[in-house]
Design a protein around this motif. Structure first.
Motif, PDB file in Angstrom:
ATOM      1  N   LEU A   1     -79.415 -18.942  32.299  1.00 12.00           N
ATOM      2  CA  LEU A   1     -78.838 -20.528  32.432  1.00 12.00           C
ATOM      3  C   LEU A   1     -78.564 -20.407  34.029  1.00 12.00           C
ATOM      4  O   LEU A   1     -78.201 -19.705  34.574  1.00 12.00           O
ATOM      5  CB  LEU A   1     -77.772 -20.793  31.648  1.00 12.00           C
ATOM      6  CG  LEU A   1     -77.779 -20.588  29.993  1.00 12.00           C
ATOM      7  CD1 LEU A   1     -76.758 -20.957  29.316  1.00 12.00           C
ATOM      8  CD2 LEU A   1     -78.960 -21.694  29.735  1.00 12.00           C
ATOM      9  N   GLY A   2     -78.739 -21.706  34.576  1.00 11.47           N
ATOM     10  CA  GLY A   2     -78.082 -21.829  35.719  1.00 11.47           C
ATOM     11  C   GLY A   2     -76.729 -22.364  35.890  1.00 11.47           C
ATOM     12  O   GLY A   2     -76.043 -22.363  34.727  1.00 11.47           O
ATOM     13  N   LYS A   3     -76.183 -22.497  37.102  1.00 17.00           N
ATOM     14  CA  LYS A   3     -74.800 -23.127  37.228  1.00 17.00           C
ATOM     15  C   LYS A   3     -74.744 -24.600  36.722  1.00 17.00           C
ATOM     16  O   LYS A   3     -76.076 -25.248  37.124  1.00 17.00           O
ATOM     17  CB  LYS A   3     -74.285 -22.861  38.558  1.00 17.00           C
ATOM     18  CG  LYS A   3     -74.139 -21.296  38.999  1.00 17.00           C
ATOM     19  CD  LYS A   3     -73.636 -21.055  40.251  1.00 17.00           C
ATOM     20  CE  LYS A   3     -73.402 -19.746  40.689  1.00 17.00           C
ATOM     21  NZ  LYS A   3     -72.943 -19.494  42.028  1.00 17.00           N
ATOM     22  N   PRO A   4     -73.896 -25.061  36.449  1.00 12.25           N
ATOM     23  CA  PRO A   4     -73.900 -26.644  35.953  1.00 12.25           C
ATOM     24  C   PRO A   4     -73.911 -27.141  37.326  1.00 12.25           C
ATOM     25  O   PRO A   4     -73.584 -27.258  38.225  1.00 12.25           O
ATOM     26  CB  PRO A   4     -72.374 -26.776  35.688  1.00 12.25           C
ATOM     27  CG  PRO A   4     -71.862 -25.396  34.860  1.00 12.25           C
ATOM     28  CD  PRO A   4     -72.749 -24.258  35.561  1.00 12.25           C
ATOM     29  N   TYR A   5     -74.808 -28.484  37.137  1.00 15.65           N
ATOM     30  CA  TYR A   5     -74.915 -29.397  38.318  1.00 15.65           C
ATOM     31  C   TYR A   5     -73.835 -30.024  38.574  1.00 15.65           C
ATOM     32  O   TYR A   5     -73.376 -30.521  39.675  1.00 15.65           O
ATOM     33  CB  TYR A   5     -76.304 -30.166  37.970  1.00 15.65           C
ATOM     34  CG  TYR A   5     -77.484 -29.427  38.060  1.00 15.65           C
ATOM     35  CD1 TYR A   5     -78.254 -29.140  39.094  1.00 15.65           C
ATOM     36  CD2 TYR A   5     -78.007 -28.680  36.765  1.00 15.65           C
ATOM     37  CE1 TYR A   5     -79.305 -28.236  38.949  1.00 15.65           C
ATOM     38  CE2 TYR A   5     -79.189 -27.930  36.743  1.00 15.65           C
ATOM     39  CZ  TYR A   5     -79.906 -27.880  37.858  1.00 15.65           C
ATOM     40  OH  TYR A   5     -81.049 -27.108  37.826  1.00 15.65           O
ATOM     41  N   ASP A   6     -73.183 -30.976  37.366  1.00 13.38           N
ATOM     42  CA  ASP A   6     -72.330 -31.969  37.419  1.00 13.38           C
ATOM     43  C   ASP A   6     -71.427 -32.075  36.152  1.00 13.38           C
ATOM     44  O   ASP A   6     -71.789 -31.150  35.160  1.00 13.38           O
ATOM     45  CB  ASP A   6     -72.915 -33.251  37.443  1.00 13.38           C
ATOM     46  CG  ASP A   6     -72.008 -34.341  38.295  1.00 13.38           C
ATOM     47  OD1 ASP A   6     -71.023 -34.073  38.638  1.00 13.38           O
ATOM     48  OD2 ASP A   6     -72.718 -35.424  38.625  1.00 13.38           O
ATOM     49  N   LEU A   7     -70.561 -32.928  36.214  1.00  6.20           N
ATOM     50  CA  LEU A   7     -69.807 -32.694  34.985  1.00  6.20           C
ATOM     51  C   LEU A   7     -70.488 -33.482  33.814  1.00  6.20           C
ATOM     52  O   LEU A   7     -71.261 -34.419  34.251  1.00  6.20           O
ATOM     53  CB  LEU A   7     -68.401 -33.683  35.354  1.00  6.20           C
ATOM     54  CG  LEU A   7     -67.463 -33.022  36.197  1.00  6.20           C
ATOM     55  CD1 LEU A   7     -66.316 -33.829  36.654  1.00  6.20           C
ATOM     56  CD2 LEU A   7     -66.844 -31.688  35.759  1.00  6.20           C
ATOM     57  N   PRO A   8     -70.145 -33.305  32.581  1.00  3.82           N
ATOM     58  CA  PRO A   8     -70.959 -33.851  31.647  1.00  3.82           C
ATOM     59  C   PRO A   8     -70.395 -35.545  31.501  1.00  3.82           C
ATOM     60  O   PRO A   8     -69.358 -35.803  31.954  1.00  3.82           O
ATOM     61  CB  PRO A   8     -70.360 -33.181  30.270  1.00  3.82           C
ATOM     62  CG  PRO A   8     -69.242 -32.309  30.839  1.00  3.82           C
ATOM     63  CD  PRO A   8     -69.307 -32.127  32.163  1.00  3.82           C
ATOM     64  N   ALA A   9     -71.227 -36.218  30.623  1.00  6.87           N
ATOM     65  CA  ALA A   9     -70.754 -37.512  30.640  1.00  6.87           C
ATOM     66  C   ALA A   9     -69.724 -37.634  29.818  1.00  6.87           C
ATOM     67  O   ALA A   9     -69.445 -36.844  28.783  1.00  6.87           O
ATOM     68  CB  ALA A   9     -72.005 -38.294  29.946  1.00  6.87           C
ATOM     69  N   ARG A  10     -68.945 -38.710  30.041  1.00  2.24           N
ATOM     70  CA  ARG A  10     -67.885 -39.004  29.109  1.00  2.24           C
ATOM     71  C   ARG A  10     -68.095 -40.093  28.124  1.00  2.24           C
ATOM     72  O   ARG A  10     -67.689 -40.985  28.283  1.00  2.24           O
ATOM     73  CB  ARG A  10     -66.670 -39.543  30.087  1.00  2.24           C
ATOM     74  CG  ARG A  10     -65.948 -38.301  31.027  1.00  2.24           C
ATOM     75  CD  ARG A  10     -64.925 -39.006  31.921  1.00  2.24           C
ATOM     76  NE  ARG A  10     -64.445 -37.973  32.694  1.00  2.24           N
ATOM     77  CZ  ARG A  10     -63.492 -37.129  32.349  1.00  2.24           C
ATOM     78  NH1 ARG A  10     -63.118 -37.109  31.279  1.00  2.24           N
ATOM     79  NH2 ARG A  10     -63.027 -35.886  33.248  1.00  2.24           N
ATOM     80  N   VAL A  11     -68.849 -39.646  27.107  1.00  4.94           N
ATOM     81  CA  VAL A  11     -69.038 -40.396  25.870  1.00  4.94           C
ATOM     82  C   VAL A  11     -68.767 -39.815  24.713  1.00  4.94           C
ATOM     83  O   VAL A  11     -68.911 -38.753  24.491  1.00  4.94           O
ATOM     84  CB  VAL A  11     -70.550 -40.845  26.161  1.00  4.94           C
ATOM     85  CG1 VAL A  11     -70.770 -41.730  27.299  1.00  4.94           C
ATOM     86  CG2 VAL A  11     -71.620 -39.750  26.146  1.00  4.94           C
ATOM     87  N   ASP A  12     -68.672 -40.602  23.506  1.00  8.75           N
ATOM     88  CA  ASP A  12     -68.368 -39.913  22.432  1.00  8.75           C
ATOM     89  C   ASP A  12     -69.985 -39.997  21.625  1.00  8.75           C
ATOM     90  O   ASP A  12     -70.119 -39.020  20.963  1.00  8.75           O
ATOM     91  CB  ASP A  12     -67.408 -40.942  21.472  1.00  8.75           C
ATOM     92  CG  ASP A  12     -66.010 -40.874  21.701  1.00  8.75           C
ATOM     93  OD1 ASP A  12     -65.744 -40.034  22.314  1.00  8.75           O
ATOM     94  OD2 ASP A  12     -65.487 -42.166  21.840  1.00  8.75           O
ATOM     95  N   VAL A  13     -70.617 -40.886  21.823  1.00  7.06           N
ATOM     96  CA  VAL A  13     -72.048 -40.831  21.384  1.00  7.06           C
ATOM     97  C   VAL A  13     -72.694 -41.841  21.822  1.00  7.06           C
ATOM     98  O   VAL A  13     -72.380 -42.862  22.570  1.00  7.06           O
ATOM     99  CB  VAL A  13     -71.910 -40.924  19.901  1.00  7.06           C
ATOM    100  CG1 VAL A  13     -71.587 -42.585  19.577  1.00  7.06           C
ATOM    101  CG2 VAL A  13     -73.287 -40.634  19.219  1.00  7.06           C
ATOM    102  N   VAL A  14     -74.141 -41.686  22.240  1.00  5.44           N
ATOM    103  CA  VAL A  14     -74.948 -42.705  22.787  1.00  5.44           C
ATOM    104  C   VAL A  14     -75.996 -43.041  21.969  1.00  5.44           C
ATOM    105  O   VAL A  14     -76.653 -42.429  20.938  1.00  5.44           O
ATOM    106  CB  VAL A  14     -75.595 -42.025  24.197  1.00  5.44           C
ATOM    107  CG1 VAL A  14     -74.755 -41.746  25.069  1.00  5.44           C
ATOM    108  CG2 VAL A  14     -76.534 -40.791  23.648  1.00  5.44           C
ATOM    109  N   PRO A  15     -76.528 -44.371  21.981  1.00  7.90           N
ATOM    110  CA  PRO A  15     -77.814 -44.760  20.982  1.00  7.90           C
ATOM    111  C   PRO A  15     -78.672 -44.077  21.312  1.00  7.90           C
ATOM    112  O   PRO A  15     -79.153 -43.942  22.625  1.00  7.90           O
ATOM    113  CB  PRO A  15     -77.482 -46.450  21.398  1.00  7.90           C
ATOM    114  CG  PRO A  15     -76.883 -46.432  22.621  1.00  7.90           C
ATOM    115  CD  PRO A  15     -75.859 -45.561  22.637  1.00  7.90           C
TER     116      PRO A  15
END
Length: 288
Positions: A153-167
């Motif tokens: 695996l590579g190093k994380p690019y950015d922070l994950p999205a702040r969502v509970d769920v996406v349509p």
């Protein structure tokens, strides 16, 4: 030995590494490959902070089980399926934290066919011709995963999205594919074109990443014999001697000798990735 890695505990029916593919190499006989449901793959990458070109996993029907060597953020989407971490239910279609050594289980699809597992940092297997995608036809890229495979695996690019769920779109109950006449539509009778565009076919169990095969009325040829091999494009609807249309998908051959009656609109192809055997298929003449 790096701790940024995933260990495949259960590979499932067919799990492969995929990204945006390797377009532009057809003159070398190399298919484009890449995720069959590209919008679902792109969305999962976005949820974990990856760029669109990051490699992820594409599962088929019964998912897979993975164990990270260090804590990771993952997102599972595409075909709806149960997700769990060490046996505890986890969200589908949202970022999930998986501790080091925990077991991430991606279960059997409730509907659809292919789920996508994105990991922050992306899967960093060695690229071939600019892509990390597995190509089932040519054998380029990493082989389909097996139990015990270790994926860097590579190093994380950015922070994950702040969502509970996406349509996300539901897998289609009926596959409706817009088509334009192909370069060899004159090799078929007028009655064959009418049959092709008015009758309902069904997805065959012989379908795979190379092509979506269909069952239904055979298409009558106006011209017998066979063609010299000629170039094939993504979405080409080729008709082999049995008369049943085959829609070429990401791992399709770059040349072929059977006539192409039509070409599927590119925006309709992702739905083919989520259509299990038996799904009704209709080919609709495009007005654009």
């Amino acid at each position: 030995m790096t701790d940024r890695a995933l260990v495949v505990v259960r590979a499932g029916a067919l799990t492969t590494v995929q990204d945006l593919g390797r377009p532009g190499h057809a003159h070398l006989g190399v298919p484009r490959s890449g995720a069959l449901d590209a919008p679902a793959a792109a969305l999962m990458n976005r949820l974990v902070g990856n760029p669109a070109e990051a490699a992820l996993l594409e599962t088929t029907l019964n998912g897979c089980d993975l164990r990270p060597r260090s804590a990771v953020t993952v997102a599972v989407g595409g075909a709806p399926c149960p997700v769990s971490v060490d046996g505890r239910p986890a969200p589908w279609g949202a970022p999930v934290h998986v501790p080091a050594g925990a077991l991430l289980s991606v279960g059997t699809a409730v509907s659809g066919v292919r789920a996508y597992v994105a990991v922050a940092g992306g899967v960093t297997v060695e690229p071939v011709l600019g892509s990390r995608s597995t190509d089932l036809l040519s054998g380029l890229g990493p082989p389909p995963l097996t139990d015990g495979t270790v994926l860097p695996l590579g190093k994380p690019y950015d922070l994950p999205a702040r969502v509970d769920v996406v349509p996300q779109p539901s897998p289609p109950a009926q596959l409706v594919l817009r088509v334009t006449p192909g370069p060899r539509d004159d090799w078929f009778t007028a009655a064959a074109w009418h049959t092709f565009t008015t009758h309902t076919y069904r997805v065959s169990s012989a379908s795979n990443r190379i092509g979506l095969r269909t069952e239904g009325p055979a298409l009558e040829r106006a011209i017998g014999g066979e063609l010299p091999s000629e170039g094939m494009v993504l979405g080409a609807v080729q008709v082999p001697p049995d008369g049943h249309p085959v829609v070429f998908l990401a791992d399709h051959p770059t040349t072929g000798g059977y006539p192409v009656i039509a070409v599927v609109h590119p925006e309709d192809l992702p739905t083919t990735a989520q259509s299990p055997p038996g799904t009704p298929v209709r080919f609709i003449p495009s007005r654009t």
